[in-house]
Every structure is written in C-alpha cells, then in structure tokens.
Write an enzyme that holds these catalytic residues in place. Structure first.
Site, mmCIF file in Angstrom:
data_model
loop_
_atom_site.group_PDB
_atom_site.id
_atom_site.type_symbol
_atom_site.label_atom_id
_atom_site.label_comp_id
_atom_site.label_asym_id
_atom_site.label_seq_id
_atom_site.Cartn_x
_atom_site.Cartn_y
_atom_site.Cartn_z
ATOM 1 N N GLY A 1 4.938 -3.999 -3.051
ATOM 2 C CA GLY A 1 5.253 -4.316 -4.437
ATOM 3 C C GLY A 1 5.534 -3.030 -5.195
ATOM 4 N NE ARG A 2 0.688 1.003 -5.941
ATOM 5 C CZ ARG A 2 -0.257 0.582 -6.781
ATOM 6 N NH1 ARG A 2 -0.212 0.939 -8.038
ATOM 7 N NH2 ARG A 2 -1.249 -0.182 -6.363
ATOM 8 N NE ARG B 1 -1.595 0.949 -11.389
ATOM 9 C CZ ARG B 1 -1.655 2.249 -11.176
ATOM 10 N NH1 ARG B 1 -1.173 3.082 -12.051
ATOM 11 N NH2 ARG B 1 -2.180 2.725 -10.077
ATOM 12 N N GLY C 1 0.779 -1.229 0.000
ATOM 13 C CA GLY C 1 0.000 0.000 0.000
ATOM 14 C C GLY C 1 0.811 1.280 0.000
ATOM 15 C CD GLU D 1 1.754 -9.255 2.776
ATOM 16 O OE1 GLU D 1 1.605 -10.260 3.461
ATOM 17 O OE2 GLU D 1 0.803 -8.691 2.182
ATOM 18 C CE1 TYR E 1 -7.856 -0.752 -10.059
ATOM 19 C CE2 TYR E 1 -5.639 -0.682 -10.978
ATOM 20 C CZ TYR E 1 -6.616 -1.349 -10.264
ATOM 21 O OH TYR E 1 -6.357 -2.582 -9.758
ATOM 22 C CB CYS F 1 -12.416 -2.996 -30.131
ATOM 23 S SG CYS F 1 -11.555 -3.459 -31.626
ATOM 24 C CD GLU F 2 -13.780 -2.608 -24.289
ATOM 25 O OE1 GLU F 2 -14.350 -1.684 -23.686
ATOM 26 O OE2 GLU F 2 -14.331 -3.672 -24.597
HETATM 27 C C1 LIG Z 1 -1.395 -6.187 -3.613
HETATM 28 C C2 LIG Z 1 -0.951 -6.602 -2.298
HETATM 29 C C3 LIG Z 1 0.299 -6.208 -1.819
HETATM 30 C C4 LIG Z 1 1.195 -5.272 -2.566
HETATM 31 O O1 LIG Z 1 0.645 -4.018 -2.737
HETATM 32 P P1 LIG Z 1 1.473 -2.846 -3.435
HETATM 33 O O2 LIG Z 1 0.489 -1.759 -3.593
HETATM 34 O O3 LIG Z 1 1.964 -3.378 -4.739
HETATM 35 O O4 LIG Z 1 2.612 -2.511 -2.552
HETATM 36 C C5 LIG Z 1 0.694 -6.704 -0.598
HETATM 37 N N1 LIG Z 1 -0.072 -7.546 0.118
HETATM 38 C C6 LIG Z 1 -1.275 -7.942 -0.296
HETATM 39 C C7 LIG Z 1 -2.069 -8.866 0.536
HETATM 40 C C8 LIG Z 1 -1.760 -7.478 -1.515
HETATM 41 O O5 LIG Z 1 -2.974 -7.872 -1.934
#
Ligand SMILES: *Cc1c(COP(=O)(O)O)cnc(C)c1O
Length: 421
Positions: free
Chosen positions: A275-276, A311, A231, A273, A315, A342-343
């Site tokens: 990612g982004r 994205r 997040g 956790e 979104y 085609c969107e």
């Molecule tokens: C998507 C997700 C993440 C990673 O979120 P980011 O926005 O990419 O940092 C971590 N944990 C869970 C459970 C997720 O669903």
C-alpha cells in the site's frame, strides 16, 4: 529523497479558491508511473501481481487507476471488498487477508469469488462450518516467529504479532485442507512495516520459498503462489533512500532460481500486498497556517489536525513539511507545527527547521498518500477533509468531499433526544 509537490504556489493558491484547505491531493500521473516501474521490476517473474492494500488509500478512483495498471486488491473487511468491486477490480484478483473475521464476511468473500487468506489453523473448521465446504483456493498466513530477525516499530516482533500460523500449524493446515478437497494453495507472510532495507524482503522470500518446498515434500501440496504481504517502506525523511524495486526483484529472483525452480514449483506466482509505496509519496495534505503563537516554543497552528493525518501523533512519524512558494527560502526558524485537537501529540512537526511561516501560508505535509486520510477519525468533533485528484491532463477532480456536521451527527438520534426525559 528530495520532496516535490506537483503544483507551484500560484497554481496551489488558485486551487484553494475552489477547494478551501485542508484537503488531500493525489497525483495520478506519478501514481501510474510508479506502478509501472514496480510492475516492470517484478515482470522478471513468470507470474506476478500486486494486490493494492485498500486500507492505505480506500478511494475507488485511486483503486480504479491502479486496476487499470494491472493491480488487484488486498482487503481485510467487507467494505474494502465492496470498494474493490465498485472500482471494477476483477473478483479473483482480490485477496481477503483479514483477521478475527466475522462469518458474514467470509460468506461474502466466498460468494464473491475472492481469494481467502486464513489467519489461523482454527479458521479452517470455522470456514468449513460457515460455508458448508471449503473454497477451491485457499491461502494461509505464516508467522515465522523468532525464526525471522524482523523487528519493526510498527508491526513488532513476529513472535509477538497476533497474525498467522506457526510453521508446524502451516504444515498441518495444508494437509487438512487438501484432505478436505481444496485444490489450489497460496502461502502468505508479512513481517515488516515501512522497511527500507531490500535484503529484508529477499530474506523473507527465501524463508517463504523454503517453506513452500517443505510443504511440497511433507504434505504433497504444490503451492501456486506466495504473497509477500506489504511492508515495503518509503523514505519519509529527506536523508533516506527509496527502495530500489529492481534490487528487491533481482534478489528474490536469485532465491527463486535457487529454491523454487529445482523443487519443480516454477511457475510460482509472486504476489505483493503493498500500500504505502504505491500511493504514499504521491499524496499530500495541504493546510493553511491560521495562527502563530510565541510561548516557550514557537508554534504554527494549521486549519487541519491529527484527525486528518494520525501518523505523526500516533507513531511519532516524521513527515516532511514544506511551505508553498518558500521552497528555497532559508530554514532559519524552528517551529512546532500543530493541529487543533485537544491532545498535545497533535503536532505535524516538532522543533522543525523551516522558513519563516506567515499567517495564510499554504503548508504541505508530504508522503500522506497512504495511511493518511484513511486513518482519520472524528474525535473532538473534527470533520475530516476531502480528497482531490490531479489528473494526468492537469485538471483536478474532487474524489471525496469534506465531511459535514450532518455526517458527524448522522448516527445520533437527534429527534429522540428532544422527548427524552
Ligand atoms: C497493512 C497491510 C498491508 C499493506 O502494508 P503497507 O505498509 O501499506 O504496504 C498489506 N497486507 C496486510 C495484511 C496488511 O495488514
């Protein structure tokens, strides 16, 4: 944040002679440097670990780089667990934060020695029935409901989110799990997506720390780690500011000293956790302008589409767009930069001020290193593009080839159809 790209226009043009557009490019050096900054900020905790959210960039080369930087993995499916294994991430550094999980995947994660994070109270008995017993280590995902002011356009309000257990269920879950012989416990929550306000994460940590203390008092269970989920946002828009990792870490540390230390829960593992923020800013989608069109608006058509980067269409997300070699040219044109689907939502940029774009120009879509290629799809018979890695020594390695028509047809019964009457 000013947007950068690691290759100048000559270098990029040369690269496209070997690897035709469209493609994703990731910058190994930048990924490593960012990961070191993240790790350094959180090393003020006695136990810290980042479990990279595999879904953000599920390529084993990227996972291997992150594993070398000390990361574990966060998975929510069997193939993601397998990717971590392929990348050599140690099994006990992989957390399985899944929901609506099939029994077979719980079995694999357990046999594999991964950490299981349960999304619901009823999953305790489901897991026990599936495995014949409960694992020694178990984590539960907390949904704070309306106790948390979190409201976020991607993940929604916690009380409307499908994830996690309520506060009452959390307390009951630790009691039951302890009675059933579980020895080590974790506490997980994730209530935001792409959040840029550092206070949000300090508040979340405080909420989780307070619950950990309550669990100790009411259930006699010592939580050994908290997982703050993902997040953490990135500044997609040029006027936005990156989250200061040090500020988040220090803010959380202050709550740790106030809540965790006096409760006797120190050393408590602080896990993420994310990612982004780990790969997002260090990956780009590179495409070529192949058409221009002048109707009620000015359009630039690319050789890529929403199937490569969902994205903006899904979104309405903003991604910075630059034109290779025209970084300093005046932005005196207004375009919709579009893909071939085609969107009508298949637009990388809408009414965007850009320099004049000529056919053949290389167009760079920024901040595509997380939830980019990974969210791709095959609608409209579109073949997803490949992925390139810019190594620290300046060489480029293809780490995923582009899809072929054979890939697309692989699940079809092409021979059977000939005899089908
Ligand atoms: C998507 C997700 C993440 C990673 O979120 P980011 O926005 O990419 O940092 C971590 N944990 C869970 C459970 C997720 O669903």
């Amino acid at each position: 944040m000013e947007k950068t790209f690691p290759l100048n226009s000559e270098e990029l043009k040369k690269l496209t002679q070997t690897y035709p557009t469209p493609f994703y490019l990731y910058d190994e050096k930048a990924i490593r440097e960012n990961m070191r900054k993240f790790t350094k900020a959180f090393s003020i905790f006695p136990k810290f670990r980042e479990h990279f959210a595999v879904k953000a960039c599920p390529n084993p080369y990227i996972l291997k780089i992150l594993a070398e930087e000390g990361c574990g993995g966060d998975c929510s499916s069997l193939p993601e667990l397998m990717l971590c294994e392929i990348a050599g991430i140690k099994k006990d550094k992989v957390i399985f934060t899944s929901n609506e999980t099939p029994a077979s995947e719980f079995k694999y994660a357990f046999a594999n020695g991964n950490i299981i994070n349960l999304d619901d109270f009823t999953h305790i008995s489901f897991l026990e029935k599936t495995l014949g017993k409960l694992p020694e280590t178990l984590c539960f995902r907390y949904n704070p409901g309306s106790a948390k002011h979190g409201c976020n356009s991607i993940i929604g309000k916690p009380e409307e989110a499908k994830y996690g257990l309520t506060r009452e269920q959390m307390l009951e879950a630790y009691k039951v799990a302890k009675e059933k012989g579980v020895k080590h416990f974790g506490l997980h929550t994730m209530v935001a997506s792409n959040e840029l306000n550092p206070d949000f994460f300090v508040d979340t940590a405080k909420l989780v720390f307070e619950l950990a203390v309550e669990v100790k008092e009411k259930c006699g269970v010592n939580i050994e780690f908290v997982d703050l989920g993902g997040g953490l946002g990135i500044p997609y828009k040029p006027e936005q500011k990156a989250v200061d990792y040090d500020e988040v870490a220090k803010g959380i540390r202050a709550e740790y000293d106030k809540i965790i230390v006096p409760a006797g829960l120190d050393p408590l593992g602080i896990y993420w956790e994310c990612g982004r923020p780990i790969t997002g800013p260090y990956g780009w989608l590179v495409a070529k302008a192949i058409h221009e069109k002048h109707i009620y608006r000015e359009y630039i058509g690319l050789d890529s589409c929403m199937a490569d980067l969902m994205r903006p269409g899904m979104y309405g997300s903003y991604h910075e767009v630059t034109v290779s070699g025209k970084e300093n040219a005046p932005k005196d044109h207004v375009y919709d930069v579009v893909g071939s689907l085609c969107e009508n939502c298949d637009k990388f940029a809408v009414q965007r001020e850009l320099p004049e774009i000529d056919i053949g120009d290389l167009v760079i879509i920024h901040d595509a290193g997380a939830h980019g290629r990974a969210m791709g799809f095959n609608y409209n018979g579109k073949l997803r593009c490949g992925e390139l890695l810019l190594r620290t020594d300046g060489t480029v390695k293809e780490i995923r080839r582009r899809e072929t028509i054979n890939d697309l047809f692989a699940t079809l019964d092409l021979e059977g159809v000939e005899n089908f009457k």
